[in-house]
Design a protein around this motif. Sequence first.
Motif, PDB file in Angstrom:
ATOM      1  N   THR A 333     -22.539 -16.796 -10.362  1.00 20.21           N
ATOM      2  CA  THR A 333     -23.814 -17.337  -9.906  1.00 20.21           C
ATOM      3  C   THR A 333     -23.970 -18.798 -10.321  1.00 20.21           C
ATOM      4  O   THR A 333     -24.448 -19.639  -9.538  1.00 20.21           O
ATOM      5  CB  THR A 333     -24.979 -16.506 -10.463  1.00 20.21           C
ATOM      6  N   SER A 336     -21.732 -20.869  -8.142  1.00 23.22           N
ATOM      7  CA  SER A 336     -22.303 -20.964  -6.808  1.00 23.22           C
ATOM      8  C   SER A 336     -23.460 -21.961  -6.762  1.00 23.22           C
ATOM      9  O   SER A 336     -23.601 -22.728  -5.791  1.00 23.22           O
ATOM     10  CB  SER A 336     -22.776 -19.583  -6.347  1.00 23.22           C
ATOM     11  N   ARG A 339     -22.086 -25.396  -6.684  1.00 24.68           N
ATOM     12  CA  ARG A 339     -21.590 -25.721  -5.333  1.00 24.68           C
ATOM     13  C   ARG A 339     -22.744 -26.057  -4.401  1.00 24.68           C
ATOM     14  O   ARG A 339     -22.663 -27.012  -3.602  1.00 24.68           O
ATOM     15  CB  ARG A 339     -20.796 -24.520  -4.798  1.00 24.68           C
ATOM     16  N   LYS A 340     -23.828 -25.316  -4.468  1.00 25.84           N
ATOM     17  CA  LYS A 340     -24.967 -25.582  -3.597  1.00 25.84           C
ATOM     18  C   LYS A 340     -25.618 -26.919  -3.922  1.00 25.84           C
ATOM     19  O   LYS A 340     -26.095 -27.613  -3.021  1.00 25.84           O
ATOM     20  CB  LYS A 340     -25.997 -24.463  -3.732  1.00 25.84           C
TER      21      LYS A 340
END
Length: 389
Positions: A333, A336, A339-340
């Motif tokens: 998480t 991620s 990355r976002k």
Amino acid sequence: MPLFNQKVSPGLTIADDTDILHFLNPDDNDKYIDARTALKNSDIYSIIFQLSADLANGKLKADAPRAQGILNNPTQTSNAHAFWQSMFAQLLLGGEAFAYRWRNQNGTDMTWEYLRPSQVTPFLLEDGSGLIYNVTFDEPEVGVMEAIPQSDMIHIRLLSQNGGKTGMSPLYALTNELQIKDQSNKLTLSALGRSIVAPGILSIKHGGLLSDEDKASRSRKFMKQTSESKNGPIVLDDLEEYTPLEIKSNVAQLLNQVNWTGAQIAKVYGVSDSIINGQGDQQSSIQMMGNAYVKSLSRYAKAVTGELNNKLNANIKLDLRPSVDPLGDNYATAVSNLRKNGTIAANQASWLLKEADYFPADMPKASEPPKPISTRDKPTEGGDNDEQD
């Protein structure tokens, strides 16, 4: 060729403040608690097992191949996890842990042998340039080895009072607490053993002074009457009166009066008492073990990596992520979210997850760049459009 007679110095005994205390009070034998006695305490056993297991679940990573090899397979008599958990458990109990480095002629580590503290006696060299150890091995063929240089020993220490030469056991801080709990347990067992367990009291009125035999006989007849009535009403005459006993709350208070010692033990080892009593904080196990628990584990991890870095001449780190995030979902998480936010690229995020074993190493490459799934443009399923009709 001249011959030189090399004489090894026997070394100086390492002393600390406890020796002065025993000298001033030689009859005080309660200042030390051995590990076997401490592990009989359920709270200490629980916290030692959990801390040592979580430390062993971490990954020791070295930047040198030889150092990484001995860390992955330190012993031939057990597996790596059992060896490191024994080392960590002994460190938490005794404040220090020992292992002898069996090395070849080139100085390469072949295997490590776990040593109990009772097998090792450290000494300080007369010139203060280092430590030497006398070790009593369990193998009869090896026997006693004297004046072992400190480069051949793995000696992990916790809190020290002599400049880091030896470690001090956390059990010293629990001496009074364990004595109080031991005496309280004896008091509780004595009170329960001397208590009278009876379903009630049968009083005989106007019966005069009955002998003990008559009282016991009447008690047996009354119990027979209650059993034969099959849970029905019991009939008594005017000369007898039966009073059932009630369970008092003070019995539970007597059994639970020393629960505070669990919090004291957790405080000494720097963790929350929820780890001992198992109540938690109504959150998931991963979230409960985060933050404060990771800080507690890192304190012990630094003591381990500091010794290994010194002896193996490598940069060694103990990755605690597998201990506090066994499934890796929290780590995935976090990657991620990076990355976002545009902090890392997609290939970098994939590489991090593969390095953490969240993705398999042989995972096939994507045929096309992955796109986030969105439901905004998805057509609505249902009846016909009235406007088109």
